[in-house]
Motif scaffolding. Structure first.
Motif, PDB file in Angstrom:
ATOM      1  N   GLY A  45       0.824  -1.214   0.000  1.00 51.43           N
ATOM      2  CA  GLY A  45       0.000   0.000   0.000  1.00 51.43           C
ATOM      3  C   GLY A  45       0.852   1.256   0.000  1.00 51.43           C
ATOM      4  O   GLY A  45       1.808   1.378  -0.767  1.00 51.43           O
ATOM      5  N   HIS A  46       0.513   2.177   0.890  1.00 52.83           N
ATOM      6  CA  HIS A  46       1.193   3.480   0.947  1.00 52.83           C
ATOM      7  C   HIS A  46       2.661   3.311   1.341  1.00 52.83           C
ATOM      8  O   HIS A  46       2.978   2.676   2.345  1.00 52.83           O
ATOM      9  N   VAL A  47       3.554   3.889   0.542  1.00 55.92           N
ATOM     10  CA  VAL A  47       4.995   3.871   0.825  1.00 55.92           C
ATOM     11  C   VAL A  47       5.530   5.292   0.682  1.00 55.92           C
ATOM     12  O   VAL A  47       5.379   5.919  -0.366  1.00 55.92           O
ATOM     13  N   ASP A  48       6.140   5.803   1.749  1.00 60.55           N
ATOM     14  CA  ASP A  48       6.745   7.134   1.700  1.00 60.55           C
ATOM     15  C   ASP A  48       8.176   7.102   1.191  1.00 60.55           C
ATOM     16  O   ASP A  48       8.633   8.051   0.543  1.00 60.55           O
ATOM     17  N   ALA A  49       8.897   6.020   1.524  1.00 56.46           N
ATOM     18  CA  ALA A  49      10.309   5.930   1.144  1.00 56.46           C
ATOM     19  C   ALA A  49      10.650   4.492   0.778  1.00 56.46           C
ATOM     20  O   ALA A  49      10.182   3.549   1.412  1.00 56.46           O
ATOM     21  N   LEU A  50      11.468   4.344  -0.246  1.00 50.57           N
ATOM     22  CA  LEU A  50      11.982   3.040  -0.650  1.00 50.57           C
ATOM     23  C   LEU A  50      13.466   2.983  -0.337  1.00 50.57           C
ATOM     24  O   LEU A  50      14.220   3.872  -0.759  1.00 50.57           O
ATOM     25  N   LEU A  51      13.904   1.955   0.399  1.00 52.65           N
ATOM     26  CA  LEU A  51      15.324   1.653   0.532  1.00 52.65           C
ATOM     27  C   LEU A  51      15.598   0.459  -0.370  1.00 52.65           C
ATOM     28  O   LEU A  51      15.268  -0.671  -0.040  1.00 52.65           O
ATOM     29  N   SER A  52      16.181   0.723  -1.523  1.00 54.09           N
ATOM     30  CA  SER A  52      16.476  -0.317  -2.510  1.00 54.09           C
ATOM     31  C   SER A  52      17.837  -0.899  -2.174  1.00 54.09           C
ATOM     32  O   SER A  52      18.874  -0.328  -2.508  1.00 54.09           O
ATOM     33  N   ASN A  53      17.813  -2.053  -1.517  1.00 50.07           N
ATOM     34  CA  ASN A  53      19.031  -2.601  -0.937  1.00 50.07           C
ATOM     35  C   ASN A  53      19.404  -3.979  -1.481  1.00 50.07           C
ATOM     36  O   ASN A  53      20.558  -4.377  -1.399  1.00 50.07           O
ATOM     37  N   ALA A  54      18.452  -4.720  -2.034  1.00 51.64           N
ATOM     38  CA  ALA A  54      18.727  -6.073  -2.502  1.00 51.64           C
ATOM     39  C   ALA A  54      19.858  -6.074  -3.521  1.00 51.64           C
ATOM     40  O   ALA A  54      19.880  -5.258  -4.444  1.00 51.64           O
ATOM     41  N   GLY A  55      20.803  -6.991  -3.344  1.00 42.07           N
ATOM     42  CA  GLY A  55      21.925  -7.045  -4.275  1.00 42.07           C
ATOM     43  C   GLY A  55      22.892  -8.157  -3.923  1.00 42.07           C
ATOM     44  O   GLY A  55      22.763  -8.816  -2.886  1.00 42.07           O
ATOM     45  N   ALA A  56      23.861  -8.373  -4.800  1.00 40.27           N
ATOM     46  CA  ALA A  56      24.868  -9.407  -4.599  1.00 40.27           C
ATOM     47  C   ALA A  56      26.136  -8.988  -5.316  1.00 40.27           C
ATOM     48  O   ALA A  56      26.159  -7.991  -6.053  1.00 40.27           O
ATOM     49  N   THR A  57      27.215  -9.743  -5.109  1.00 39.95           N
ATOM     50  CA  THR A  57      28.473  -9.472  -5.784  1.00 39.95           C
ATOM     51  C   THR A  57      29.089 -10.781  -6.243  1.00 39.95           C
ATOM     52  O   THR A  57      28.642 -11.872  -5.855  1.00 39.95           O
ATOM     53  N   VAL A  58      30.094 -10.700  -7.097  1.00 40.45           N
ATOM     54  CA  VAL A  58      30.834 -11.872  -7.559  1.00 40.45           C
ATOM     55  C   VAL A  58      32.316 -11.529  -7.565  1.00 40.45           C
ATOM     56  O   VAL A  58      32.702 -10.360  -7.474  1.00 40.45           O
ATOM     57  N   ARG A  59      33.143 -12.571  -7.686  1.00 36.90           N
ATOM     58  CA  ARG A  59      34.576 -12.400  -7.860  1.00 36.90           C
ATOM     59  C   ARG A  59      34.948 -13.106  -9.164  1.00 36.90           C
ATOM     60  O   ARG A  59      34.814 -14.329  -9.280  1.00 36.90           O
ATOM     61  N   VAL A  86      31.914  -3.314   3.536  1.00 40.31           N
ATOM     62  CA  VAL A  86      31.025  -3.396   4.694  1.00 40.31           C
ATOM     63  C   VAL A  86      31.129  -4.795   5.307  1.00 40.31           C
ATOM     64  O   VAL A  86      31.120  -5.793   4.589  1.00 40.31           O
ATOM     65  N   ALA A  87      31.214  -4.850   6.630  1.00 46.06           N
ATOM     66  CA  ALA A  87      31.284  -6.136   7.335  1.00 46.06           C
ATOM     67  C   ALA A  87      29.874  -6.717   7.452  1.00 46.06           C
ATOM     68  O   ALA A  87      29.307  -6.819   8.539  1.00 46.06           O
ATOM     69  N   SER A  88      29.322  -7.096   6.298  1.00 51.09           N
ATOM     70  CA  SER A  88      27.946  -7.597   6.253  1.00 51.09           C
ATOM     71  C   SER A  88      27.858  -9.074   5.906  1.00 51.09           C
ATOM     72  O   SER A  88      26.780  -9.663   5.955  1.00 51.09           O
ATOM     73  N   GLY A  89      28.992  -9.661   5.522  1.00 53.20           N
ATOM     74  CA  GLY A  89      28.993 -11.052   5.075  1.00 53.20           C
ATOM     75  C   GLY A  89      28.760 -11.208   3.586  1.00 53.20           C
ATOM     76  O   GLY A  89      28.855 -12.313   3.049  1.00 53.20           O
ATOM     77  N   GLY A  90      28.467 -10.108   2.895  1.00 51.34           N
ATOM     78  CA  GLY A  90      28.192 -10.188   1.462  1.00 51.34           C
ATOM     79  C   GLY A  90      29.387 -10.665   0.658  1.00 51.34           C
ATOM     80  O   GLY A  90      29.237 -11.480  -0.266  1.00 51.34           O
ATOM     81  N   ALA A  91      30.582 -10.196   0.996  1.00 51.56           N
ATOM     82  CA  ALA A  91      31.775 -10.603   0.266  1.00 51.56           C
ATOM     83  C   ALA A  91      32.047 -12.091   0.454  1.00 51.56           C
ATOM     84  O   ALA A  91      32.467 -12.788  -0.480  1.00 51.56           O
ATOM     85  N   GLU A  92      31.781 -12.571   1.659  1.00 52.31           N
ATOM     86  CA  GLU A  92      32.013 -13.987   1.944  1.00 52.31           C
ATOM     87  C   GLU A  92      31.022 -14.876   1.196  1.00 52.31           C
ATOM     88  O   GLU A  92      31.308 -16.047   0.913  1.00 52.31           O
ATOM     89  N   ARG A  93      29.845 -14.352   0.879  1.00 52.13           N
ATOM     90  CA  ARG A  93      28.839 -15.130   0.144  1.00 52.13           C
ATOM     91  C   ARG A  93      28.997 -15.000  -1.372  1.00 52.13           C
ATOM     92  O   ARG A  93      28.265 -15.639  -2.131  1.00 52.13           O
ATOM     93  N   ALA A  94      29.952 -14.196  -1.823  1.00 50.29           N
ATOM     94  CA  ALA A  94      30.106 -13.937  -3.252  1.00 50.29           C
ATOM     95  C   ALA A  94      30.450 -15.208  -4.020  1.00 50.29           C
ATOM     96  O   ALA A  94      31.269 -16.019  -3.571  1.00 50.29           O
ATOM     97  N   GLN A  95      29.824 -15.367  -5.174  1.00 50.41           N
ATOM     98  CA  GLN A  95      30.182 -16.453  -6.076  1.00 50.41           C
ATOM     99  C   GLN A  95      31.536 -16.140  -6.697  1.00 50.41           C
ATOM    100  O   GLN A  95      31.773 -15.020  -7.160  1.00 50.41           O
ATOM    101  N   VAL A  96      32.443 -17.125  -6.696  1.00 50.92           N
ATOM    102  CA  VAL A  96      33.789 -16.935  -7.233  1.00 50.92           C
ATOM    103  C   VAL A  96      33.932 -17.752  -8.515  1.00 50.92           C
ATOM    104  O   VAL A  96      33.732 -18.974  -8.503  1.00 50.92           O
ATOM    105  N   TYR A  97      34.249 -17.076  -9.606  1.00 48.43           N
ATOM    106  CA  TYR A  97      34.468 -17.741 -10.894  1.00 48.43           C
ATOM    107  C   TYR A  97      35.958 -17.698 -11.219  1.00 48.43           C
ATOM    108  O   TYR A  97      36.402 -17.008 -12.127  1.00 48.43           O
TER     109      TYR A  97
END
Length: 256
Positions: free
Chosen positions: A65-79, A171-182
């Motif tokens: 429904g009503h949204v005043d602000a969007l925080l668009s945060n979903a994302g991922a990274t790779v190596r 950022v110490a968020s764990g995102g880098a550790e979850r990155a797919q490595v090719y």
């Protein structure tokens, strides 16, 4: 009280931002692909939302429904080096980090435009303005995201909607550790993987980023368009601005 919808709220920056915004008195709509990961969040609403799926986005926004602000945060990274990254993997990264962000913004903008107010807040990175070897694919998505955000700021600003880009360093968020490595052992760029540690030295905490998010929501349309997170981000971006245009910029020594 602002009603804020967050994508990618199951972990990391999105999760801590949801908690911080709730504690600041805002009404938070937390979303994630796996809604069960939101069960313990103290927020007003929890919805399933996969930013890569138009039907999922449409359903979630209808329920929100009503949204005043969007925080668009979903994302991922790779190596991966650009020479050998599978193009399907690159396409998937753009679908999540760029097209997914735009897909949600497109769904929310009509109500904001009709009201004449609203905030679009995009979680970018200092890599939206520079590149790091082996993380160039991620950098490319953030460069594209910032181009979209800057365009939206001009287009939707006419209708009273403000747009903001948050740029943390590592950022110490764990995102880098979850990155797919090719990078298998035979890849000629494999030795470089062990040399990119300095780029992630002294990462900022997810709480530091969440504090910036909370400040941007509080400031509303008075918040800047681009907001680097922490002194290291400001210093690196400052050095990047001063670097000669004729040579690629490296934020840390790299010998391999």
């Amino acid at each position: 009280m602002t009603r804020v919808l967050i994508t990618g709220a199951s972990r990391g920056i999105g999760r801590i931002s949801a908690i911080a915004l709730h504690e600041a008195g805002h009404e938070v709509i937390a979303t994630a692909r796996d809604v069960s990961m939101l069960e313990d969040l103290p927020v007003a609403q929890k919805l399933r939302l996969d930013v890569t799926d138009q039907a999922s986005v449409d359903q979630a926004l209808a329920e929100a429904g009503h949204v005043d602000a969007l925080l668009s945060n979903a994302g991922a990274t790779v190596r991966a080096p650009l020479e050998t990254i599978p193009l399907t993997a690159l396409g998937d990264l753009f679908e999540l980090n760029v097209f997914g962000a735009l897909r949600v913004a497109q769904g929310i903008l009509p109500q904001m435009r009709e009201r004449g107010s609203g905030q679009l807040i995009f979680m970018s990175s200092i890599q939206g303005r520079l590149v790091i070897p082996l993380i160039g694919a991620y950098s490319a998505t953030k460069h594209a995201l910032e181009a979209f955000a800057e365009t939206l700021a001009i287009e939707s600003g006419h209708f009273g909607v403000s747009v903001h880009v948050i740029e943390p360093p590592a950022v110490a968020s764990g995102g880098a550790e979850r990155a797919q490595v090719y990078l298998d052992s035979g890849n000629p760029y494999r030795p470089l993987l062990d040399r990119i540690g300095p780029f992630r030295a002294a990462p900022v905490s997810v709480l530091e980023v969440a504090d910036v998010v909370t400040a941007v929501v509080a400031e509303g349309d008075k918040a800047p368009f681009r907001i680097p997170v922490g002194e290291s981000a400001k210093n690196i971006l400052g050095a990047h601005r001063e670097a000669p245009d004729h040579t690629p910029f490296l934020a840390a020594p790299l010998n391999w």
